[in-house]
Design a protein around this motif. Structure first.
Motif, PDB file in Angstrom:
ATOM      1  N   GLU A  64       0.842  -1.205   0.000  1.00 52.42           N
ATOM      2  CA  GLU A  64       0.000   0.000   0.000  1.00 52.42           C
ATOM      3  C   GLU A  64       0.870   1.245   0.000  1.00 52.42           C
ATOM      4  O   GLU A  64       0.602   2.210  -0.707  1.00 52.42           O
ATOM      5  CB  GLU A  64      -0.932  -0.003   1.212  1.00 52.42           C
ATOM      6  CG  GLU A  64      -2.138  -0.912   1.008  1.00 52.42           C
ATOM      7  CD  GLU A  64      -2.901  -1.195   2.296  1.00 52.42           C
ATOM      8  OE1 GLU A  64      -2.797  -0.382   3.249  1.00 52.42           O
ATOM      9  OE2 GLU A  64      -3.585  -2.232   2.347  1.00 52.42           O
ATOM     10  N   LYS A  65       1.927   1.208   0.771  1.00 50.19           N
ATOM     11  CA  LYS A  65       2.818   2.372   0.842  1.00 50.19           C
ATOM     12  C   LYS A  65       3.586   2.549  -0.470  1.00 50.19           C
ATOM     13  O   LYS A  65       3.719   3.661  -0.985  1.00 50.19           O
ATOM     14  CB  LYS A  65       3.773   2.226   2.023  1.00 50.19           C
ATOM     15  CG  LYS A  65       3.058   2.347   3.364  1.00 50.19           C
ATOM     16  CD  LYS A  65       3.971   2.010   4.533  1.00 50.19           C
ATOM     17  CE  LYS A  65       3.200   2.135   5.844  1.00 50.19           C
ATOM     18  NZ  LYS A  65       3.989   1.645   6.989  1.00 50.19           N
ATOM     19  N   TYR A  68       1.316   3.999  -2.986  1.00 52.88           N
ATOM     20  CA  TYR A  68       1.041   5.403  -2.674  1.00 52.88           C
ATOM     21  C   TYR A  68       2.174   6.302  -3.177  1.00 52.88           C
ATOM     22  O   TYR A  68       1.947   7.310  -3.843  1.00 52.88           O
ATOM     23  CB  TYR A  68       0.857   5.585  -1.161  1.00 52.88           C
ATOM     24  CG  TYR A  68       0.686   7.028  -0.751  1.00 52.88           C
ATOM     25  CD1 TYR A  68      -0.563   7.625  -0.729  1.00 52.88           C
ATOM     26  CD2 TYR A  68       1.792   7.812  -0.416  1.00 52.88           C
ATOM     27  CE1 TYR A  68      -0.716   8.961  -0.387  1.00 52.88           C
ATOM     28  CE2 TYR A  68       1.653   9.148  -0.067  1.00 52.88           C
ATOM     29  CZ  TYR A  68       0.390   9.718  -0.057  1.00 52.88           C
ATOM     30  OH  TYR A  68       0.261  11.038   0.274  1.00 52.88           O
ATOM     31  N   HIS A  72       2.085   9.204  -5.942  1.00 52.92           N
ATOM     32  CA  HIS A  72       2.142  10.605  -5.502  1.00 52.92           C
ATOM     33  C   HIS A  72       3.518  11.237  -5.576  1.00 52.92           C
ATOM     34  O   HIS A  72       3.629  12.451  -5.691  1.00 52.92           O
ATOM     35  CB  HIS A  72       1.609  10.730  -4.072  1.00 52.92           C
ATOM     36  CG  HIS A  72       0.154  10.434  -3.951  1.00 52.92           C
ATOM     37  ND1 HIS A  72      -0.339   9.155  -3.832  1.00 52.92           N
ATOM     38  CD2 HIS A  72      -0.927  11.245  -3.959  1.00 52.92           C
ATOM     39  CE1 HIS A  72      -1.657   9.195  -3.751  1.00 52.92           C
ATOM     40  NE2 HIS A  72      -2.040  10.447  -3.838  1.00 52.92           N
TER      41      HIS A  72
END
Ligand SMILES: *Cc1c(COP(=O)(O)O)cnc(C)c1O
Length: 234
Positions: A64-65, A68, A72
């Motif tokens: 998930e990180k 992300y 981003h």
């Protein structure tokens, strides 16, 4: 500067001081910020302070990180280290998303990771985890099994064997800490003599970093001293 940035600066200063005291070049010691259980906002603060290497223990949380930051902050060349126990059924995600795996402890998992590593990516950097305190409960192989597993890994096309990792049992006495780390140093020298690409000895956490560097660590994995205590113990 934010608190996480200040902590990072303090740790880097400490690494430099200890390394210089024992004639090691501080530049040869990599600091991996262990961000398990911590939110992406904390990792962003670390990135703003110039930290690019991060360690995660859980596949789903790490993924998930990584997703992300890829979405981003694509401009930052982040390096993701998988440092937790790895189950076979999760190996594909680790092979696809991470840059390093510190916890190789069997031929089968190494073969899976090599097979599952996307060909367009650089080979996955791997470390053999040694159960250096020889505790039955801990993961990692016995020192006597190191050369056999290294040979098995060395023939896999999509892995690069970079060295060794250990998580010694918690010990407050620095003399006892160093006795264990010295054993790792000897194993590392033995491995390096056979495999010239081996350059990484991953040992040292928030509470035993100084002893680890004194014994030749080239990579420290620091969590709570950067991000603060975790909510649950792991
Ligand atoms: C959690 C963890 C760390 C960081 O531990 P701290 O004591 O918070 O520095 C390092 N290595 C591994 C394998 C970990 O699981």
């Amino acid at each position: 500067m934010n608190k996480i940035g200040q902590n990072l600066q303090f740790i880097k200063q400490r690494i430099a001081t200890v390394a210089q005291q024992c004639q090691h070049d501080p530049k040869t010691i990599t600091l991996v910020a262990v961000s398990k259980t911590k939110p992406v906002a904390d990792i962003e603060q670390a990135i703003m302070a110039g930290q690019f290497d991060f360690g995660e223990n859980y596949v789903q949380e790490g993924l998930e990180k990584i997703n992300y930051f890829t979405a981003h902050w694509p401009q930052y060349p982040l390096i993701w280290h998988f440092i937790g126990p790895l189950q076979s059924n999760k190996s594909r995600l680790v092979a696809e998303y991470f840059d390093w795996v510190h916890t190789i402890d069997r031929q089968k998992i190494a073969e899976r990771l090599s097979r599952q590593r996307p060909v367009e990516k650089a080979p996955l950097n791997v470390l053999i985890q040694i159960n250096i305190s020889e505790e039955t409960s801990k993961s990692g192989i016995k020192p006597s099994q190191m050369m056999t597993l290294a040979e098995q890994i060395s023939v896999l096309p999509h892995l690069t064997l970079r060295g060794l990792m250990a998580i010694p049992s918690a010990e407050r006495d620095t003399i006892k800490q160093r006795l264990v780390f010295e054993k790792m140093k000897l194993l590392f020298q033995q491995l390096k003599a056979t495999y010239p690409l081996v350059d990484t000895l991953s040992m040292g956490m928030s509470n035993d970093m100084t002893s680890a560097i004194q014994c030749g660590s080239t990579l420290v994995r620091i969590g709570s001293a950067i991000f603060g205590a975790r909510d649950y113990s792991n």
